[in-house]
Design an enzyme around this catalytic site. Structure first.
Site, PDB file in Angstrom:
ATOM      1  N   SER A  33      23.597  14.177  27.324  1.00 19.57           N
ATOM      2  CA  SER A  33      23.908  14.471  28.722  1.00 19.57           C
ATOM      3  C   SER A  33      24.173  13.194  29.504  1.00 19.57           C
ATOM      4  O   SER A  33      23.291  12.351  29.666  1.00 19.57           O
ATOM      5  CB  SER A  33      22.751  15.227  29.378  1.00 19.57           C
TER       6      SER A  33
ATOM      7  N   GLN B  29      24.705  13.187  32.606  1.00 19.21           N
ATOM      8  CA  GLN B  29      23.988  13.287  33.885  1.00 19.21           C
ATOM      9  C   GLN B  29      22.592  12.699  33.745  1.00 19.21           C
ATOM     10  O   GLN B  29      22.134  11.931  34.597  1.00 19.21           O
ATOM     11  CB  GLN B  29      23.896  14.747  34.333  1.00 19.21           C
TER      12      GLN B  29
ATOM     13  N   ARG C  58      28.818  29.830  29.981  1.00 24.53           N
ATOM     14  CA  ARG C  58      30.280  29.848  29.785  1.00 24.53           C
ATOM     15  C   ARG C  58      30.712  30.613  28.536  1.00 24.53           C
ATOM     16  O   ARG C  58      31.848  31.100  28.495  1.00 24.53           O
ATOM     17  CB  ARG C  58      30.835  28.423  29.766  1.00 24.53           C
TER      18      ARG C  58
ATOM     19  N   SER D  39      33.471  13.083  38.087  1.00 29.22           N
ATOM     20  CA  SER D  39      32.342  12.269  37.609  1.00 29.22           C
ATOM     21  C   SER D  39      32.402  10.869  38.205  1.00 29.22           C
ATOM     22  O   SER D  39      31.388  10.327  38.657  1.00 29.22           O
ATOM     23  CB  SER D  39      32.392  12.138  36.083  1.00 29.22           C
TER      24      SER D  39
ATOM     25  N   ASP E 193      33.473  20.027  29.292  1.00 30.75           N
ATOM     26  CA  ASP E 193      33.906  20.838  30.438  1.00 30.75           C
ATOM     27  C   ASP E 193      35.212  21.576  30.166  1.00 30.75           C
ATOM     28  O   ASP E 193      35.664  22.372  30.996  1.00 30.75           O
ATOM     29  CB  ASP E 193      34.087  19.945  31.672  1.00 30.75           C
TER      30      ASP E 193
ATOM     31  N   ARG F  91      35.334  26.457  36.658  1.00 30.78           N
ATOM     32  CA  ARG F  91      36.196  26.288  35.483  1.00 30.78           C
ATOM     33  C   ARG F  91      36.564  27.645  34.848  1.00 30.78           C
ATOM     34  O   ARG F  91      37.612  27.793  34.252  1.00 30.78           O
ATOM     35  CB  ARG F  91      35.538  25.359  34.467  1.00 30.78           C
TER      36      ARG F  91
ATOM     37  N   GLY G 148      25.487  20.251  39.752  1.00 25.12           N
ATOM     38  CA  GLY G 148      24.442  19.718  38.875  1.00 25.12           C
ATOM     39  C   GLY G 148      24.473  18.202  38.842  1.00 25.12           C
ATOM     40  O   GLY G 148      23.423  17.543  38.789  1.00 25.12           O
TER      41      GLY G 148
ATOM     42  N   LYS H 117      25.665  25.725  31.857  1.00 25.17           N
ATOM     43  CA  LYS H 117      26.570  25.095  32.832  1.00 25.17           C
ATOM     44  C   LYS H 117      26.577  25.944  34.110  1.00 25.17           C
ATOM     45  O   LYS H 117      25.661  26.711  34.341  1.00 25.17           O
ATOM     46  CB  LYS H 117      27.970  24.952  32.222  1.00 25.17           C
TER      47      LYS H 117
END
Ligand code: S3P
Length: 440
Positions: A171, A173, A354, A28, A323, A400, A98, A350
């Site tokens: 978020s 992002q 997941r 990040s 994550d 992941r 993403g 994701k």
């Protein structure tokens, strides 16, 4: 950028993990460092940048906007554009990332240019409406594939209207994309964040000289960014990625006799939910050598094999360990008793779904887990090895998931095969070597 060909790999018990390791620079923080350095005036020097494919996608995007990126010793150099982005000559290929796609969309939205974003099969399924809607409100013209998906074209508006945006999805992002849009918007962009998410953008914007104020209110945080300010080049050293360290630390917790130290890991409190949960499970995790690097708290983290207990993870912790759920599920699979999670619908959008991908992987291992709409319940082995040795686990292009089941393979009765380990390269290129190095 093309997808590498599938690389199946078997993981098996290698004995206790011992010694010291480093992990790649925080993914990040690396994205943000490249983008802000690319916008600043002058030459920035960035040490410890992640060299995973996701961060390379952001680097390629910034090059397409005109930034010059080179190398000087161990550091990357970025000659920034002083805010004046060029029109990219071709579509920006965001691969699996993403973060690259959403952050660069925000960047393009308030510039005098048109940028098209494409992604791999996984990224092309991920929702972009959460970012398209606010960017349209500030004036950008965006056309996307049906359902608000990539490929997507942003025609920026200059000058754009400053946003007053209450975050609907927790978020980082989206928050960061709107801050990047706000950098080139006259007036003050205000973002209201009821649920705190990782604050690397806020910290780094301050370091580059942006005028950003963060007000703590009773019901959340309000970020006020004054646009059109100048950013100044910086020398930065990116801390190790706690999300990468998590795989090695959980490996040490589950493999009997292990004792490892990961040096220089970021411990920003917006990222350390997993460490809190593991401690509650009885994990022997210890921090030492705490310091500040790049405006971020950093420490060395030691982990020793531990007898873990099942735990109920409150949904409020989700943003600070978003994550880390795949590797948490692996820790839970070796704990005594049942672990329950909820409030995790974001995990379904994701790099893969997941919850479903982990549940399928556990089923392939002969382990029943209960999948709910927004969580998993896992009853662990109490520290006994998992069976392993069944059909290969398909990580669904998700780094992941691939790394989580690889860690499980270190404490299985028979080798556990991951159908494709190449996704690990998106965030942790030398993952398998680092893990096996600790076992040597
Ligand atoms: C990231 C934010 C999180 C996280 C992702 C990286 C970032 O995504 O899952 O891996 O760097 O801002 P969301 O913003 O979708 O929660």
């Amino acid at each position: 950028m093309h997808d590498p060909s599938p690389r199946p790999r078997a993981f098996r018990p290698l004995g206790p993990l011992r010694g010291t390791a480093l992990v790649p620079g925080d993914k990040s923080i690396s994205h943000r460092a490249l983008i802000l350095a690319g916008l600043a005036t002058g030459r920035s020097r960035i040490g410890g940048l992640s060299e995973g494919r996701d961060v390379l996608a952001t680097a390629a995007g910034m090059r397409a906007f005109g930034a010059r990126i080179g190398r000087e010793g161990d550091s990357l150099t970025v000659d920034g554009l002083g805010g004046a982005l060029l029109q990219p000559r071709a579509a920006l290929a965001m691969g699996n990332s993403g973060t690259s796609a959403r952050l660069l969309m925000g960047l393009a939205a308030t510039r005098n240019l048109t940028a098209t974003f494409t992604g791999d099969a996984s990224l092309s399924r991920r929702p972009m409406s959460r970012i398209i809607a606010p960017l349209r409100r500030l004036g950008a013209d965006i056309s996307a594939a049906p359902g608000g998906l990539l490929p997507l074209t942003v025609r920026g508006l200059l000058p754009a209207a400053p946003l007053l945006h209450p975050m609907e999805v927790a978020s980082a992002q989206v928050k960061s994309a709107l801050l990047l849009a706000g950098l080139n918007t006259p007036g003050i962009t205000r973002i209201f964040e009821p649920v705190p998410t990782r604050d690397h953008s806020e910290r780094m914007l301050g370091a580059f000289g942006a005028e950003l104020e963060v007000e703590e209110a009773a019901d959340g945080r309000i970020l006020c960014l004054r646009g059109e300010g100048a950013l100044r080049a910086q020398t930065l050293s990116v801390p190790g990625d706690p999300s990468a360290a998590a795989f090695l630390l959980v490996a040490a917790l589950i493999v009997p006799g292990s004792e490892i130290l990961i040096q220089g890991v970021g411990i920003n409190p917006t990222r350390t939910g997993l460490f809190e949960v593991l401690r509650e499970m009885g994990a022997d995790l210890r921090l030492s050598n705490q310091r500040t690097e790049c405006g971020e708290p950093v420490a060395d983290i030691a982990a020793c094999h531990s007898h873990l207990r099942g735990v109920d993870v409150p949904p409020e912790l989700a943003p600070s360990m978003i994550d880390e759920y795949p590797i948490f599920f692996i820790a839970a699979a070796f704990a005594r008793g049942t672990s329950r999670t909820s409030g995790l619908s974001e995990l379904r959008v994701k790099e893969s779904d997941r919850l479903a991908t982990m549940a399928r992987g556990f089923a392939a291992l002969g382990m029943a887990v209960e999948e709910t709409v927004d969580g998993l319940a896992i009853t662990g082995t109490g520290g006994e090895p998992l069976p392993g040795g069944t059909e290969p686990i398909d990580p669904q292009m998700d780094h992941r998931i691939a790394m989580s089941f690889a860690v499980a393979g270190l404490h299985c009765r028979a080798p556990l095969t991951i159908a494709d380990m190449s996704p690990a390269g998106t965030s942790f290129p030398r993952f398998a070597e680092t893990l096996e190095g600790l076992a040597a």
